[in-house]
Each structure stands twice: as C-alpha cells, then as structure tokens.
Design an enzyme around this catalytic site. Structure first.
Site, PDB file in Angstrom:
ATOM      1  N   LYS A 166      35.704  36.272  31.470  1.00  0.00           N
ATOM      2  CA  LYS A 166      37.073  36.378  31.994  1.00  0.00           C
ATOM      3  C   LYS A 166      37.914  35.194  31.565  1.00  0.00           C
ATOM      4  O   LYS A 166      39.133  35.303  31.404  1.00  0.00           O
ATOM      5  CB  LYS A 166      37.056  36.510  33.508  1.00  0.00           C
ATOM      6  CG  LYS A 166      36.838  37.940  33.993  1.00  0.00           C
ATOM      7  CD  LYS A 166      35.686  38.637  33.298  1.00  0.00           C
ATOM      8  CE  LYS A 166      35.411  40.031  33.755  1.00  0.00           C
ATOM      9  NZ  LYS A 166      34.232  40.608  33.076  1.00  0.00           N
ATOM     10  N   THR A 169      17.369  38.106  41.566  1.00  0.00           N
ATOM     11  CA  THR A 169      17.126  37.569  40.229  1.00  0.00           C
ATOM     12  C   THR A 169      18.053  38.118  39.149  1.00  0.00           C
ATOM     13  O   THR A 169      17.913  37.765  37.975  1.00  0.00           O
ATOM     14  CB  THR A 169      15.662  37.815  39.826  1.00  0.00           C
ATOM     15  OG1 THR A 169      15.323  39.185  40.092  1.00  0.00           O
ATOM     16  CG2 THR A 169      14.729  36.919  40.608  1.00  0.00           C
ATOM     17  N   CYS A 194      35.004  47.609  26.298  1.00  0.00           N
ATOM     18  CA  CYS A 194      36.469  47.641  26.173  1.00  0.00           C
ATOM     19  C   CYS A 194      37.083  46.281  26.476  1.00  0.00           C
ATOM     20  O   CYS A 194      38.110  45.906  25.886  1.00  0.00           O
ATOM     21  CB  CYS A 194      37.050  48.710  27.092  1.00  0.00           C
ATOM     22  SG  CYS A 194      36.724  50.399  26.526  1.00  0.00           S
ATOM     23  N   GLU A 195      36.469  45.529  27.400  1.00  0.00           N
ATOM     24  CA  GLU A 195      36.971  44.183  27.681  1.00  0.00           C
ATOM     25  C   GLU A 195      36.834  43.288  26.458  1.00  0.00           C
ATOM     26  O   GLU A 195      37.770  42.563  26.101  1.00  0.00           O
ATOM     27  CB  GLU A 195      36.226  43.577  28.875  1.00  0.00           C
ATOM     28  CG  GLU A 195      36.672  44.146  30.215  1.00  0.00           C
ATOM     29  CD  GLU A 195      36.003  43.473  31.401  1.00  0.00           C
ATOM     30  OE1 GLU A 195      35.173  42.556  31.183  1.00  0.00           O
ATOM     31  OE2 GLU A 195      36.311  43.850  32.546  1.00  0.00           O
ATOM     32  N   ASP A 221      22.183  42.490  41.157  1.00  0.00           N
ATOM     33  CA  ASP A 221      21.935  43.334  39.992  1.00  0.00           C
ATOM     34  C   ASP A 221      20.511  43.867  39.887  1.00  0.00           C
ATOM     35  O   ASP A 221      20.256  44.774  39.099  1.00  0.00           O
ATOM     36  CB  ASP A 221      22.251  42.559  38.706  1.00  0.00           C
ATOM     37  CG  ASP A 221      23.738  42.403  38.473  1.00  0.00           C
ATOM     38  OD1 ASP A 221      24.515  42.746  39.381  1.00  0.00           O
ATOM     39  OD2 ASP A 221      24.124  41.919  37.389  1.00  0.00           O
ATOM     40  N   HIS A 241      60.569  40.195  47.531  1.00  0.00           N
ATOM     41  CA  HIS A 241      61.323  40.765  46.401  1.00  0.00           C
ATOM     42  C   HIS A 241      61.719  39.652  45.444  1.00  0.00           C
ATOM     43  O   HIS A 241      62.183  38.598  45.864  1.00  0.00           O
ATOM     44  CB  HIS A 241      62.586  41.473  46.894  1.00  0.00           C
ATOM     45  CG  HIS A 241      63.425  41.976  45.762  1.00  0.00           C
ATOM     46  ND1 HIS A 241      63.137  43.143  45.110  1.00  0.00           N
ATOM     47  CD2 HIS A 241      64.532  41.452  45.147  1.00  0.00           C
ATOM     48  CE1 HIS A 241      64.038  43.339  44.154  1.00  0.00           C
ATOM     49  NE2 HIS A 241      64.891  42.320  44.159  1.00  0.00           N
TER      50      HIS A 241
END
Length: 494
Positions: free
Chosen positions: A50, A148, A191-192, A316, A450
C-alpha cells in the site's frame, strides 16, 4: 516448566492483537514469532504494497498535473521508491517493538506478557516447544492460539525464482523498474500491482485474466471503471486466456497463452509476477499426536476454535477472509472466547474492505452479485461523483456511490460500494448502520460537512426516500434508482 494461560504462535496482525487483548484481561501470555513482528501485514504485504500504491498514485497525479502545465514529467527512481517502502515497514515494526518493550518494563503489564523469537512446535495439547537461535525451550499452557499467517501460492508449472518470476515476496527486491511485466491473476492483488506499476509510468504491464473481465466477484459497473483506467494507463489485459507455459530464457520471461477462441500466442517480458492467492503456514507446526483438522484452504475452525478444544486458529491460517482487519478481529475475539463470553458474535458479512486500484474501491456488505446469489429482492441507487461538490472541486469526478437496501418499508442497508477519490473515508458510517441492523433514515438528515464525499451518500439515501435534491432518472447516469425482483430476475426503475 514455566506455565502460561495462553501461548500465541505468530506475531502478525492477528497474533499481536490477540496478545494485547489477553494483556487487557490480565492473562499470563507468551507471544512467539520466528521472523518479524507484524508479519505479512507489514512486510511483503499490506503495508509495503500500500506504500507502493500511495507513491504510485502520487506519481500518476504528478504526471497529470505536469501535463496540465505543459511540463515534462521526470522519471521515478526505483531505489528511492524502494527506500521509502523500507522506511515505512521499519517505522511500523519499530513501533511494535517499542510498544512490546515498554509493556515488559511497565509493572502494570509486565506480569502478563512475554515474547520469544523462535520457531514454535505444538508437542501436545498443552505443551509448546520453541527453537531459538541457541537453545530449545518448552512451556506448558492452558490454551494456544495459532496465528502463523500465510505466504504466496506457487503454481507447479511456473518456475518461480523471485528474480525473474516473482511473487509479492520478491517484487520489492527488484533492482529497478522493469520495462515490461506480466501479472498472472486478475484478482484484487494482481489488479493492485497492475495499478501500481502502470501508475509509475515506466513499465508496460500485461494482465492475464481467465475470464471476460477482471475482479470476477465485483459488479460490472465497478469493473468497467477499473478496466477503463488500467487500459488508459497502458495495461494490456489478456482476456479469456489461459497460461500454458512460462519459462526464463536469456534473462527474460517467455510465456504462452491459449485463448478461448482457440488461438495461441507467445510473449516476452522482463519480469513476471504470480498473484494467484495465498496458502496457510502450518507445515511442521504441530506433532501428529495433536489432532488439528485441516481443510482445503486452511485449518478448520468453528468460531475460531479448532478440532482440539483448547487450541484456536485466527488470521490467514484459517479458511476465512484473508485481511488484516479480519485477522485482528479474530485474534481479539478468540481471546474473549477463551476467557469469557464475547460481547458480539463474530460475523464476516459486514467487513469493510478497500481495493487499492485507480480509483480506489471501498465496500461493505453485499454487492448486487451477492444479493442476487442469495435470492434477495432489493432497491439500489447509484450516484455519480460528478454530482458531488467535493469531487468537482478536486477536478476528479470519475466514480460513483452504489447503495443497496431491502425492498420493503424498513429499507435496511444490505451493502455499499464506493468507487472514486476518498472512497475508504466515505464508507464507515454505512458499515456501522449495517452492523446495527439499521435502515437509512439516520443518514438522510445527518448534517455532513460541505464539501465532502459523504454528501454523496446522503443524496443517495434521499433518492431512495424520494426526497433528493437531484431527482432520480432526470440527469442521465447521474442519479438512478431501481429495484430488483429475484423471482423474475428483472430490474425496474423507481
């Protein structure tokens, strides 16, 4: 043998978050990491990629502004880009190290947290061994959390060497910008990286897509914007293609594609990036006597609990969603489940996400594809960025807001996608309402600053309530509302 209430194996986002929650609950905790604090959430993963994206976006915007003033664009220097990414990673790792060090010095927290650098192995349900650089240790524990993480998936027919044919583990170690690169995989990460390298303007990028469009899980209107911008930045998308061969040859990468119409083509590029998902890190993690069940995609878990009653799995290594924020959520939740009752049930339907593309895409809840797969009737409004004053002021009106609600009087929010500048900053209020199972009335009369992008969300809500400033359907492709009937599989304008 020293005893602990909890041993956590892995100090990536989920493991570190779990340890800090255990400290909150005053449980004696041992945190183990064999590599770097922060894991792939920092190194060769979320933070590093990123940072690359941010630098690439700055470069793309810089080039566009120079064109406006008829000035020649300079070239980015890879070594400088590489150094900036390394600095970002080091800053985050140093923060975690310093925090852990201060915890262990502080009398309020030090009884509850120990850290060991080494490789762990679960010998039995209550014994964990650790091999450090100079000794082997063993500890007894009431509970274990496995965190892990994962690593890039390899394909058996692709000779990945992390020099010419790379994964995300090797992409940041290149010597320079390649003149050309092929990316295998047109999902989010592929795609990134296509966005990143095309944004720097020094690499001709090719993207292999098995289907008719990239990002196959997203709605066609979202995909259309991303594809248009990638191609405008010079990315060549190999649509409806299948990779049949890839090899290193004379310092280059040669690959062959079979296309759905029957023809074949061979291409040559400087580098290849293989981005076809990730696999869990579990090899040699537990002995055969420990009956932890594995599924096709990772450790099988039920609400973070594995098949062994005192062993939990988060992040993960499980078959759930592979995101940093999800891993942290699971880590904290598992600790609360072990030592008490979590305040809220762990759910995955309303996780906020962001895809670092051009423009960025933020989402929460269902998109139209998901809603239709679940057989839901819904109402949807799309509001173009060109109707939002902040987007006009930024001179970047590409994008739209898309909001789905139930097709009934309650109009509870099902999901939202925001495609465009500041998309991630615009989505959190809607994510909160989905989590609270609320309708859209709360957003209709809220006074937004705004000019701001969130005013577009407010106008979308007002359109669904038939009290918008810009009336639906009157301005072509600006503000449109319609309903979808699942049984009839048809749309009707509202």
């Amino acid at each position: 043998m020293e005893q602990y209430d909890l041993v956590i194996i892995g100090a990536g986002p989920s493991g570190y978050a779990a340890a800090m929650r255990a400290v909150d609950l005053k449980k004696k905790t041992l945190l183990i990491e064999k590599s770097v604090l922060g894991g792939a959430g920092i190194t060769n993963g979320a933070l590093s990629s990123k940072t690359l994206w941010e630098l690439s976006r700055d470069m793309l915007a810089f080039r566009k502004n120079l064109d406006r003033y008829h000035m020649q664009s300079p070239k980015a220097v890879w070594k400088e880009i590489q150094l900036e990414v390394q600095n970002a990673v080091e800053e985050r790792v140093d923060l975690l190290k310093s925090h852990l060090h201060e915890l262990q010095k502080n009398l309020k927290y030090s009884p509850y947290i120990d850290f060991i650098a080494g490789e762990a192995s679960i010998v039995s349900e209550h014994i964990v061994e650790i091999e450090t650089s100079n000794e082997r240790l063993a500890f007894e524990t009431e509970n274990i959390i496995i965190a892990t993480g994962s690593r890039p998936r390899y394909l058996p027919n692709i000779p990945i060497d992390e020099k010419h044919i790379l994964t995300s583990d090797g992409i940041e170690q290149m010597d320079d910008f390649p003149k050309s690169m092929v990316i295998v995989g047109a999902g989010v990460i592929g795609c990134e990286y296509a966005t990143i390298f095309s944004g720097f303007g020094q690499t001709k990028v090719y993207l292999i897509d098995k289907g008719d469009s990239i990002l196959p899980f997203e709605d066609p209107d979202v995909v259309a914007v991303i594809e248009k911008n990638l191609e405008a930045q010079g990315v060549h998308i190999h649509r409806s293609s299948s990779l049949t061969h890839m090899e290193r040859k004379n310092g280059k990468v040669v690959y062959k594609l079979d296309f759905s119409d029957g023809h074949q083509e061979t291409f040559e590029v400087d580098k290849a990036l293989v981005s076809v998902g990730r696999v869990p890190n579990y090899e040699n993690l537990w002995k055969e006597a420990v009956p932890i069940k594995m599924g096709q995609r990772g450790v099988e878990d039920n609400d973070t609990k594995t098949s062994v009653k005192n062993i939990y799995a988060v992040g993960d290594i499980t078959a759930d969603i592979n995101l940093v924020n999800v891993g942290e959520l699971e880590g904290r939740y598992a600790v609360e489940k072990i030592f008490g009752t979590p305040v809220k049930k762990l759910v995955y339907e309303n996780i906020s996400t962001i895809m670092f593309l051009n423009p960025e895409v933020a989402g929460v809840g269902y998109n139209e594809k998901t809603a239709q797969e679940k057989g839901l009737n819904y109402k949807v409004v799309t509001t173009d960025y060109s109707t939002i004053a902040r987007a006009v002021a930024k001179r970047n009106t590409q994008g739209f807001i898309k909001l789905l609600v139930t097709d009934d009087e309650e109009m509870k929010i099902l999901g939202m996608r925001v495609v465009g500048e500041q998309a991630s900053a615009a989505i959190q209020a809607v994510a909160l309402l989905i989590n609270m199972n609320k309708g859209i009335e709360e957003l209709a009369e809220c006074v937004h600053p705004h000019p701001s992008i969130t005013e577009g969300i407010q106008e979308s809500v007002r359109a669904l309530l038939n009290k918008s400033i810009l009336k639906s359907g009157l301005l072509k492709d600006k503000v449109n509302c319609y309903c979808y009937n699942c049984e009839k599989n048809e749309r009707a304008m509202i």
